[in-house]
Design an enzyme around this catalytic site. Structure first.
Site, PDB file in Angstrom:
ATOM      1  N   CYS A   3       3.382   5.301   2.420  1.00  0.00           N
ATOM      2  CA  CYS A   3       3.656   4.582   1.156  1.00  0.00           C
ATOM      3  C   CYS A   3       4.614   5.474   0.545  1.00  0.00           C
ATOM      4  O   CYS A   3       5.084   6.483   1.079  1.00  0.00           O
ATOM      5  CB  CYS A   3       2.436   4.783   0.509  1.00  0.00           C
ATOM      6  N   HIS A  99      -2.877   9.810  -7.556  1.00  0.00           N
ATOM      7  CA  HIS A  99      -1.862  10.605  -8.161  1.00  0.00           C
ATOM      8  C   HIS A  99      -2.341  11.098  -9.688  1.00  0.00           C
ATOM      9  O   HIS A  99      -2.944   9.944 -10.344  1.00  0.00           O
ATOM     10  CB  HIS A  99      -0.467   9.939  -8.316  1.00  0.00           C
TER      11      HIS A  99
END
Ligand code: AMP
Length: 113
Positions: A3, A99
């Site tokens: 990604c 994240h």
């Protein structure tokens, strides 16, 4: 699975990196929501917090410790900072790679929107 954050972690896509070690990379958010807005990201592709296996609990801890180290380095530890892990649609997660947002440099509201 690869990604955009995998590509940033490997260096294929440019970013303003502030920290890197064997497991973790941290870089400036491209659309900052505060004067300091950094993303702390595992290099390993894990889609979301809800996908972290128990054996990666130390990695989770390290993500938070790196966020705090950066907060000190970026001089927002004393005034205060926020860490956010958006998980899933209702939380507004837009990138499917775990994240930690590190936000600081201004006073923030609570509750978040
Ligand atoms: P979230 O909405 O929690 O999934 O956060 C994704 C974050 O990634 C957003 O704050 C975006 O601004 C940020 N972002 C997306 N693409 C990039 C990129 N190429 N470089 C830096 N930050 C990015």
């Amino acid at each position: 699975m690869r990604c955009i954050f995998c590509s940033i972690a490997s260096g294929e896509i440019a970013s303003k990196k502030l920290y890197e070690d064997a497991e973790i990379v941290a870089f400036e958010d491209v659309n900052p929501q505060a004067p300091i807005h950094v993303l702390v990201v595992p290099k390993q592709h894990i889609p979301a917090l809800s996908d972290v296996p128990p054996e990666d609990s130390a990695l989770l801890g390290r993500l938070l410790l790196v966020a705090d180290q950066l907060a000190h380095r970026l001089l927002i530890a004393e005034s205060g900072y926020r860490v956010v892990i958006n998980t899933g649609v209702h939380a507004g997660q837009t990138v499917g790679h775990l994240h930690v947002h590190l936000l600081g440099g201004r006073a923030m509201q609570w509750p978040p929107g």
